[in-house]
Design a protein around this motif. Structure first.
Motif, PDB file in Angstrom:
ATOM      1  N   LYS A  14       0.829  -1.206   0.000  1.00 60.25           N
ATOM      2  CA  LYS A  14       0.000   0.000   0.000  1.00 60.25           C
ATOM      3  C   LYS A  14       0.862   1.255   0.000  1.00 60.25           C
ATOM      4  CE  LYS A  14      -3.857   2.197   2.464  1.00 60.25           C
ATOM      5  NZ  LYS A  14      -4.780   2.092   3.631  1.00 60.25           N
ATOM      6  N   LYS A  15       1.920   1.243   0.786  1.00 59.70           N
ATOM      7  CA  LYS A  15       2.819   2.389   0.879  1.00 59.70           C
ATOM      8  C   LYS A  15       3.508   2.662  -0.454  1.00 59.70           C
ATOM      9  CE  LYS A  15       6.873   4.059   3.431  1.00 59.70           C
ATOM     10  NZ  LYS A  15       7.842   3.741   4.507  1.00 59.70           N
ATOM     11  N   HIS A  16       3.768   1.605  -1.209  1.00 58.89           N
ATOM     12  CA  HIS A  16       4.494   1.751  -2.463  1.00 58.89           C
ATOM     13  C   HIS A  16       3.584   1.742  -3.694  1.00 58.89           C
ATOM     14  CE1 HIS A  16       7.842   0.819   0.214  1.00 58.89           C
ATOM     15  NE2 HIS A  16       8.649   1.276  -0.718  1.00 58.89           N
ATOM     16  N   GLY A  17       2.288   1.786  -3.471  1.00 66.71           N
ATOM     17  CA  GLY A  17       1.366   1.919  -4.594  1.00 66.71           C
ATOM     18  C   GLY A  17       1.022   0.646  -5.323  1.00 66.71           C
ATOM     19  N   PHE A  18       1.202  -0.492  -4.663  1.00 68.10           N
ATOM     20  CA  PHE A  18       0.838  -1.769  -5.280  1.00 68.10           C
ATOM     21  C   PHE A  18      -0.359  -2.369  -4.542  1.00 68.10           C
ATOM     22  CE2 PHE A  18       5.444  -1.397  -6.118  1.00 68.10           C
ATOM     23  CZ  PHE A  18       5.409  -1.447  -7.505  1.00 68.10           C
ATOM     24  N   THR A  19      -1.116  -3.211  -5.256  1.00 65.87           N
ATOM     25  CA  THR A  19      -2.318  -3.807  -4.675  1.00 65.87           C
ATOM     26  C   THR A  19      -2.068  -5.252  -4.261  1.00 65.87           C
ATOM     27  OG1 THR A  19      -3.130  -4.658  -6.797  1.00 65.87           O
ATOM     28  CG2 THR A  19      -3.716  -2.368  -6.206  1.00 65.87           C
ATOM     29  N   ALA A  20      -2.963  -5.762  -3.422  1.00 67.64           N
ATOM     30  CA  ALA A  20      -2.886  -7.165  -3.006  1.00 67.64           C
ATOM     31  C   ALA A  20      -3.009  -8.075  -4.226  1.00 67.64           C
ATOM     32  CB  ALA A  20      -3.985  -7.471  -1.996  1.00 67.64           C
ATOM     33  N   ALA A  21      -3.850  -7.662  -5.185  1.00 66.47           N
ATOM     34  CA  ALA A  21      -4.031  -8.463  -6.403  1.00 66.47           C
ATOM     35  C   ALA A  21      -2.727  -8.571  -7.187  1.00 66.47           C
ATOM     36  CB  ALA A  21      -5.120  -7.851  -7.274  1.00 66.47           C
ATOM     37  N   GLU A  22      -1.936  -7.494  -7.206  1.00 68.51           N
ATOM     38  CA  GLU A  22      -0.661  -7.530  -7.916  1.00 68.51           C
ATOM     39  C   GLU A  22       0.337  -8.428  -7.198  1.00 68.51           C
ATOM     40  OE1 GLU A  22      -0.272  -3.337 -10.316  1.00 68.51           O
ATOM     41  OE2 GLU A  22      -0.150  -3.243  -8.119  1.00 68.51           O
ATOM     42  N   LEU A  23       0.299  -8.437  -5.868  1.00 73.88           N
ATOM     43  CA  LEU A  23       1.149  -9.352  -5.109  1.00 73.88           C
ATOM     44  C   LEU A  23       0.740 -10.801  -5.365  1.00 73.88           C
ATOM     45  CD1 LEU A  23       1.466  -7.557  -1.647  1.00 73.88           C
ATOM     46  CD2 LEU A  23       3.112  -7.572  -3.515  1.00 73.88           C
ATOM     47  N   GLU A  24      -0.553 -11.020  -5.521  1.00 72.36           N
ATOM     48  CA  GLU A  24      -1.037 -12.365  -5.827  1.00 72.36           C
ATOM     49  C   GLU A  24      -0.571 -12.799  -7.217  1.00 72.36           C
ATOM     50  OE1 GLU A  24      -5.222 -14.915  -6.211  1.00 72.36           O
ATOM     51  OE2 GLU A  24      -5.281 -12.752  -5.804  1.00 72.36           O
ATOM     52  N   THR A  25      -0.659 -11.894  -8.188  1.00 73.93           N
ATOM     53  CA  THR A  25      -0.198 -12.197  -9.541  1.00 73.93           C
ATOM     54  C   THR A  25       1.285 -12.542  -9.552  1.00 73.93           C
ATOM     55  OG1 THR A  25      -1.856 -10.739 -10.545  1.00 73.93           O
ATOM     56  CG2 THR A  25       0.063 -11.268 -11.890  1.00 73.93           C
ATOM     57  N   ALA A  26       2.044 -11.863  -8.708  1.00 75.82           N
ATOM     58  CA  ALA A  26       3.484 -12.125  -8.607  1.00 75.82           C
ATOM     59  C   ALA A  26       3.782 -13.431  -7.880  1.00 75.82           C
ATOM     60  CB  ALA A  26       4.174 -10.969  -7.889  1.00 75.82           C
ATOM     61  N   GLY A  27       2.783 -13.988  -7.177  1.00 79.97           N
ATOM     62  CA  GLY A  27       2.968 -15.251  -6.465  1.00 79.97           C
ATOM     63  C   GLY A  27       3.608 -15.108  -5.108  1.00 79.97           C
ATOM     64  N   VAL A  28       3.744 -13.872  -4.594  1.00 83.65           N
ATOM     65  CA  VAL A  28       4.386 -13.683  -3.288  1.00 83.65           C
ATOM     66  C   VAL A  28       3.373 -13.641  -2.147  1.00 83.65           C
ATOM     67  CG1 VAL A  28       6.395 -12.539  -4.264  1.00 83.65           C
ATOM     68  CG2 VAL A  28       4.433 -11.166  -3.565  1.00 83.65           C
ATOM     69  N   LEU A  29       2.101 -13.478  -2.471  1.00 79.97           N
ATOM     70  CA  LEU A  29       1.032 -13.589  -1.479  1.00 79.97           C
ATOM     71  C   LEU A  29      -0.106 -14.402  -2.072  1.00 79.97           C
ATOM     72  CD1 LEU A  29       0.407 -10.188   0.393  1.00 79.97           C
ATOM     73  CD2 LEU A  29       1.648 -12.199   1.191  1.00 79.97           C
ATOM     74  N   LYS A  30      -0.851 -15.054  -1.178  1.00 79.29           N
ATOM     75  CA  LYS A  30      -2.022 -15.816  -1.603  1.00 79.29           C
ATOM     76  C   LYS A  30      -3.234 -15.360  -0.809  1.00 79.29           C
ATOM     77  CE  LYS A  30       0.390 -19.928  -3.260  1.00 79.29           C
ATOM     78  NZ  LYS A  30       0.470 -21.409  -3.227  1.00 79.29           N
ATOM     79  N   PRO A  31      -4.422 -15.363  -1.430  1.00 81.61           N
ATOM     80  CA  PRO A  31      -5.620 -14.861  -0.761  1.00 81.61           C
ATOM     81  C   PRO A  31      -6.103 -15.806   0.326  1.00 81.61           C
ATOM     82  CG  PRO A  31      -6.195 -15.832  -2.873  1.00 81.61           C
ATOM     83  CD  PRO A  31      -4.696 -15.816  -2.808  1.00 81.61           C
ATOM     84  N   PRO A  32      -6.985 -15.345   1.190  1.00 80.10           N
ATOM     85  CA  PRO A  32      -7.519 -16.205   2.263  1.00 80.10           C
ATOM     86  C   PRO A  32      -8.103 -17.494   1.705  1.00 80.10           C
ATOM     87  CG  PRO A  32      -8.197 -13.931   2.576  1.00 80.10           C
ATOM     88  CD  PRO A  32      -7.572 -13.998   1.213  1.00 80.10           C
ATOM     89  N   ARG A  33      -7.945 -18.578   2.440  1.00 78.09           N
ATOM     90  CA  ARG A  33      -8.453 -19.871   1.998  1.00 78.09           C
ATOM     91  C   ARG A  33      -9.940 -20.038   2.319  1.00 78.09           C
ATOM     92  NH1 ARG A  33      -3.367 -23.171   4.665  1.00 78.09           N
ATOM     93  NH2 ARG A  33      -1.813 -22.712   3.054  1.00 78.09           N
ATOM     94  N   TYR A  34     -10.438 -19.203   3.188  1.00 79.56           N
ATOM     95  CA  TYR A  34     -11.845 -19.296   3.560  1.00 79.56           C
ATOM     96  C   TYR A  34     -12.324 -17.896   3.932  1.00 79.56           C
ATOM     97  CZ  TYR A  34      -9.489 -19.381   8.084  1.00 79.56           C
ATOM     98  OH  TYR A  34      -8.669 -19.090   9.137  1.00 79.56           O
ATOM     99  N   GLN A  35     -13.639 -17.713   3.943  1.00 78.23           N
ATOM    100  CA  GLN A  35     -14.216 -16.403   4.232  1.00 78.23           C
ATOM    101  C   GLN A  35     -13.812 -15.946   5.642  1.00 78.23           C
ATOM    102  OE1 GLN A  35     -18.427 -16.217   3.639  1.00 78.23           O
ATOM    103  NE2 GLN A  35     -18.505 -13.986   3.739  1.00 78.23           N
ATOM    104  N   GLY A  36     -13.360 -14.736   5.728  1.00 80.28           N
ATOM    105  CA  GLY A  36     -12.922 -14.201   7.005  1.00 80.28           C
ATOM    106  C   GLY A  36     -11.485 -14.549   7.340  1.00 80.28           C
TER     107      GLY A  36
END
Length: 447
Positions: free
Chosen positions: A170-192
């Motif tokens: 967020k500080k550097h102007g990137f989104t969670a979706a972009e981190l996911e595309t890069a493969g360095v973060l993955k979204p929650p496995r379940y709701q919440g």
């Protein structure tokens, strides 16, 4: 427009780049000779300069070997770059922004390149400053990897908390979706649930493309208890818009130019692991590369073939390493490359040998490397309880022929056959007859 690069941009690159300065920048001694310059040709061995450079015309010519061209041709030849890669590198050096042919995914790739560059810097700061990275720093120290080496190879540390990654993004102007595309973060496995990092708590090795841009990461675990280990010893980036592991050789950005200008033979050192390659470069063996978390493929060989005519394989001495060496050699022979195999002492790999015995011992292993045929015969005979029996010789010969038949060149094939016949103490005609039969059969995997 050539390959998506406008002709106007090509001409601007030539106008902004001084050819004599460019050549001298590679460490080639250039001397003025009237209105031009002379040097010993970088493309063939000579003692008397016959390489003439005319900066005003942006042209060079060697009267010894006949090589000639402009700034782009020189960079292509000297570094083994393509017609697209060479002008892009020169454009960056002279501050020119090139607008290539419209590409619907260009903007996505540009963002990913920027993200990976920022991530590599972030991981570097983490390993140097973060309290939780103490074990990572201890790991580098235990492997005798200095700060200078870590900086050169952009080795870092991925924090445990995904929240820290999201805050940074967020500080550097990137989104969670972009981190996911890069493969360095993955979204929650379940709701919440919470975002999580497949690289959490790992030492991060930056993977770079031919132009030196960070395109992916390989994370090494610091966990020694396998029951607590999430994932394998290494976790690699998945395929992304800028990364495909079969198209990448680790440290090729550093090694390519050295390989292309190695004398007397353009020979690459091919290792199995990243640490092995890092250690080789740290000890002066700067033609070392490795595949990126996968077996050496025909695509890897095509990349290497741009700058190398030969390779010496330095794999582990265990059964898996021997099998990998033979498989890799087969891919290389299929392109006409010459292949040798270095035999390391039992229990050693390039990293451990260089640390324990030093560069001279490693150089001796390289100098004593044997041809792939000699290696294959030795490996096959070692598996036989009675290697000199007729049936054992037949099996060994068959294994060698499975390899030799991949070689397209008649001269190289004949040489390999003659060597095999000598080692097996049989007439070369017998191998030739068996090879003729083998080539009519369906392919079998190399043993």
């Amino acid at each position: 427009m050539a390959f998506g690069i406008p002709e106007s941009a090509i001409e601007e690159i030539k106008a902004r780049t001084d050819l004599s300065d460019l050549i001298a920048g590679y460490g080639i001694q250039v001397k003025r000779a009237g209105g031009s310059y002379k040097a010993c040709c970088p493309f063939h061995h000579e003692k008397t300069p016959s390489f003439h450079i005319q900066p005003a015309k942006g042209f060079y010519h060697c009267f010894g070997c006949g090589e000639s061209g402009d700034v782009i041709k020189f960079v292509m030849k000297y570094e083994g770059l393509t017609f697209v890669e060479a002008p892009m590198k020169l454009a960056a050096a002279c501050g020119l922004e090139i607008e290539t042919k419209e590409d619907p995914e260009a903007a996505l790739r540009k963002r990913q390149f920027a993200l990976h560059a920022e991530l590599a810097a972030f991981y570097r700061r983490c390993i140097k400053e973060a309290k939780e990275a103490a074990r990572a720093r201890e790991y580098l120290a235990s492997r005798d990897l200095s700060e200078e080496v870590a900086e050169k190879f952009q080795i870092g540390y991925a924090p445990q908390s995904a929240d820290a990654m999201l805050t940074w993004a967020k500080k550097h102007g990137f989104t969670a979706a972009e981190l996911e595309t890069a493969g360095v973060l993955k979204p929650p496995r379940y709701q919440g649930g919470r975002w999580y990092s497949p690289f959490a708590g790992r030492v991060m090795f930056s993977i770079r493309d031919r132009q030196g841009r960070v395109i992916a990461f390989s994370g090494r675990t610091l966990e020694t208890d396998k029951t607590k280990m999430r994932g394998g010893k290494y976790v690699n980036s998945p395929a992304t818009p800028i990364f495909k592991k079969s198209n990448v050789l680790y440290a090729f950005d550093l090694a390519a130019g050295k390989i292309a200008n190695a004398k007397p033979v353009r020979e690459a050192i091919v290792c199995e692991g990243q640490i092995d390659v890092v250690r080789c470069h740290a000890c002066g063996f700067d033609t070392a590369v490795a595949s990126q978390g996968t077996a050496f493929t025909s695509e890897h060989v095509q990349i290497l073939k741009k700058v190398a005519d030969a390779a010496v394989l330095v794999f582990d001495a265990d059964a898996a390493g021997q099998k990998a060496a033979v498989s890799t050699a087969g891919e290389m022979l299929a392109t006409g490359m010459t292949v040798r195999v270095a035999r390391l002492p039992d229990g050693e790999d390039p990293d451990s040998l260089l640390r324990s015995k030093g560069p001279d011992a490693f150089r001796e292993c390289l100098d004593n490397a044997v041809s792939i045929v000699a290696f294959q015969v030795a490996v096959a005979r070692a598996k036989e309880p009675n290697p000199d029996s007729y049936d054992a010789i037949s099996r060994t010969g068959r294994a060698v022929l499975e390899l030799v038949k991949k070689c397209p060149g008649a001269v190289m094939r004949a040489g390999l056959m003659q060597e095999a016949a000598t080692l097996l103490k049989i007439p070369v005609s017998a191998l030739e007859e068996d090879l003729a039969k083998l080539e009519t059969e369906k392919p079998r995997p190399i043993q």
